[in-house]
Design an enzyme around this catalytic site. Structure first.
Site, short mmCIF file in Angstrom:
data_model
loop_
_atom_site.label_atom_id
_atom_site.label_comp_id
_atom_site.label_asym_id
_atom_site.label_seq_id
_atom_site.Cartn_x
_atom_site.Cartn_y
_atom_site.Cartn_z
N THR A 1 -19.95 -5.20 17.23
CA THR A 1 -20.83 -6.34 16.96
C THR A 1 -20.64 -6.73 15.49
O THR A 1 -19.87 -6.12 14.77
CB THR A 1 -22.31 -5.98 17.21
OG1 THR A 1 -22.78 -5.13 16.15
CG2 THR A 1 -22.48 -5.26 18.54
N CYS A 2 -21.38 -7.75 15.05
CA CYS A 2 -21.26 -8.16 13.65
C CYS A 2 -21.83 -7.11 12.71
O CYS A 2 -21.52 -7.11 11.51
CB CYS A 2 -21.97 -9.50 13.43
SG CYS A 2 -23.71 -9.50 13.88
N SER B 1 -30.96 -1.04 14.36
CA SER B 1 -30.59 -2.42 14.08
C SER B 1 -31.06 -2.87 12.70
O SER B 1 -31.99 -2.29 12.12
CB SER B 1 -31.19 -3.36 15.14
OG SER B 1 -30.65 -3.10 16.40
N GLU C 1 -34.74 -5.50 17.71
CA GLU C 1 -34.14 -6.76 18.19
C GLU C 1 -33.55 -6.57 19.59
O GLU C 1 -33.09 -5.49 19.96
CB GLU C 1 -33.08 -7.26 17.20
CG GLU C 1 -31.99 -6.26 16.88
CD GLU C 1 -30.69 -6.57 17.58
OE1 GLU C 1 -30.68 -7.51 18.39
OE2 GLU C 1 -29.71 -5.86 17.33
N GLN D 1 -25.45 -6.13 24.19
CA GLN D 1 -24.16 -5.76 23.62
C GLN D 1 -23.72 -4.37 24.08
O GLN D 1 -22.53 -4.13 24.31
CB GLN D 1 -24.24 -5.83 22.09
CG GLN D 1 -24.38 -7.25 21.58
CD GLN D 1 -24.75 -7.33 20.10
OE1 GLN D 1 -25.37 -6.40 19.56
NE2 GLN D 1 -24.39 -8.41 19.45
N GLY E 1 -31.81 -30.46 10.27
CA GLY E 1 -30.80 -29.55 9.74
C GLY E 1 -29.90 -29.07 10.86
O GLY E 1 -30.21 -29.23 12.04
N ALA E 2 -28.77 -28.46 10.49
CA ALA E 2 -27.83 -27.96 11.50
C ALA E 2 -27.19 -26.65 11.07
O ALA E 2 -26.15 -26.27 11.58
CB ALA E 2 -26.76 -29.01 11.79
N MET F 1 -30.32 -21.33 10.06
CA MET F 1 -31.77 -21.25 10.20
C MET F 1 -32.29 -22.31 11.17
O MET F 1 -33.17 -22.04 11.99
CB MET F 1 -32.45 -21.42 8.84
CG MET F 1 -33.94 -21.16 8.86
SD MET F 1 -34.36 -19.42 8.96
CE MET F 1 -34.12 -18.92 7.26
#
Length: 422
Positions: A50-51, A116, A121, A127, A195-196, A199
């Site tokens: 995972t990240c 985590s 989470e 995962q 926004g894009a 967040m």
């Protein structure tokens, strides 16, 4: 047989190093097959990538040599531009490793969300499930790895259903949505996300999960807003429609990257309805002066930090309960491994003892009587040692119990020969 886990995570290395080891789900099957095919010591293997972590779980027949093979693979595969010796030293230094019970417990902690970055989470549970499915697809997961991952998934699910470890959000975007639910009494509010970036998308994701029907997103670059909107089935609007959308919204989430506040009183002067603005920007996107307008409420990151802090404390309070679940599931899995490991040793002992007893009594008892007597004595003598073998943690501990079997058996035979039982 031994199960080991080896890897690195957000707890041990910074993101710059984790990036080097990130492996997509598409490339994992070929990596799993290569490790297993090239190894003399790894019998089953799965990888959780995972990240925030890269972890290898393996059933091995030689712990030390298997770890050496894993280190060699990692150095060759991920750090191809370094000197060979320095690579090995480097990898060995940043890896953590667990054996047997510690390996079982670690994966259960991971699946339960205790390991985590954000405690409790939910994403990690999926995962772990995916890691198992990929190993099955690659043909590298056997009975032991499969059972370990299933036990860990069960622990993770129990943690989330039997405790409140995942019920209080600790992310700012989810906290913002929680705040919205607390401050607005409108059942299905008109919500605008401005926004894009990350967040803004996280906020839209959290809002989308509420199944609201009046969601929209707007950004200076329409293409970016459209891309995120399509991802969640939410309508995107162009920047030229900003003032109209602001005026019709009940709730506004703004999460733009700006050098200074963009939204001033003039953007809200036409507003005729109560409005809640949640400013997720840093620097802030909205001037504090807007609260002077009747009916407008403004919340910034400091407002959310209180919610996050309280929620984090609530999650931390659940950790002892989750640890108890993990302990229960670890013990269950350890018992299964022990019983499975001991079966061939018990079978071998019983076979050898039966043969020995039958030979001893065959000389002075009738053959049928001899067989019945032999089996009866064998079962009586082996009952306790068999239980003890089944309760030991590894087959390396069976030797003392084998000695106990022989001692009891020889004592029994000597007694019967002395008494001349016929």
């Amino acid at each position: 047989m031994s199960i080991i886990s080896t890897g690195l995570s957000h707890k041990t290395v910074p993101i710059g190093l984790r990036e080097k080891f990130y492996t997509s789900a598409e490339s994992l099957p070929s990596i799993l097959k290569k490790i297993k095919q090239d190894s003399k010591y790894i019998e089953e293997i799965a990888i959780l990538s995972t990240c925030n972590r890269f972890e290898i779980y393996a059933k091995v027949n030689n712990t030390i040599n298997a770890k050496v093979e894993i280190v060699k693979f990692l150095t060759d595969h991920f750090l191809v531009n370094s000197n060979s010796l320095s690579k090995i030293r480097y990898i060995s230094k940043i890896l953590y490793s667990n054996d047997e019970d510690d390996a079982y417990r670690h994966l259960m902690e991971v699946a339960s969300g205790l390991d985590s970055m954000i405690v409790g989470e939910d994403q990690i549970l999926g995962q772990v499930q995916n890691a198992l499915e990929v190993a099955i697809e690659a043909g590298t997961s056997g009975t032991f790895i499969h059972r370990l991952f299933e036990a860990s998934l069960r622990a993770g699910k129990r943690a989330r259903t039997e405790t409140e470890i995942s019920q209080n959000t600790t992310s700012l975007s989810h906290a913002a949505v929680q705040l919205m639910l607390e401050v607005t009494k409108i059942k299905d509010p008109n919500v605008l996300v401005i926004g894009a970036g990350e967040m803004a998308e996280q906020s839209l994701y959290a809002l989308h999960k509420l199944e609201l029907t009046n969601l929209s997103i707007l950004n200076r670059t329409y293409k970016n807003a459209l891309e995120i909107g399509d991802k969640y089935g939410v309508q995107a609007f162009k920047w030229s429609e900003l003032e109209d959308k602001i005026n019709t919204a009940d709730v506004i989430f703004t999460a733009m990257s700006l050098d200074k506040a963009l939204f001033t009183k003039k953007f809200f002067n036409r507003s005729t309805k109560e409005k809640f603005i949640i400013d997720l920007g840093l620097p802030r996107n909205v001037k504090t002066e807007v609260v002077d307008i009747n009916g407008i409420s403004l919340y910034d990151l400091d407002s959310l930090e209180i919610i996050v802090s309280n929620n984090f404390a609530a999650r931390e309070a659940c950790i002892p309960e989750v640890n108890l679940i993990i302990e229960q599931e670890t013990n269950k899995f350890t018992k299964w491994v022990t019983e499975r490991d001991s079966v061939p040793y018990i079978t071998k002992f019983r076979s050898e003892v039966q043969s020995l007893v039958e030979k001893k009594y065959d000389g002075f008892l009738g053959k049928e009587t001899s067989k019945v007597m032999a089996l009866k004595i064998m079962n009586e003598v082996l009952h306790k040692p068999t239980q003890e073998i089944s309760s030991t943690k590894t087959h390396l501990q069976t030797a003392p119990y084998a000695d106990e079997i022989c001692r009891r058996l020889n004592t029994e035979i000597a007694y019967l020969e002395k008494e001349k039982i016929t």
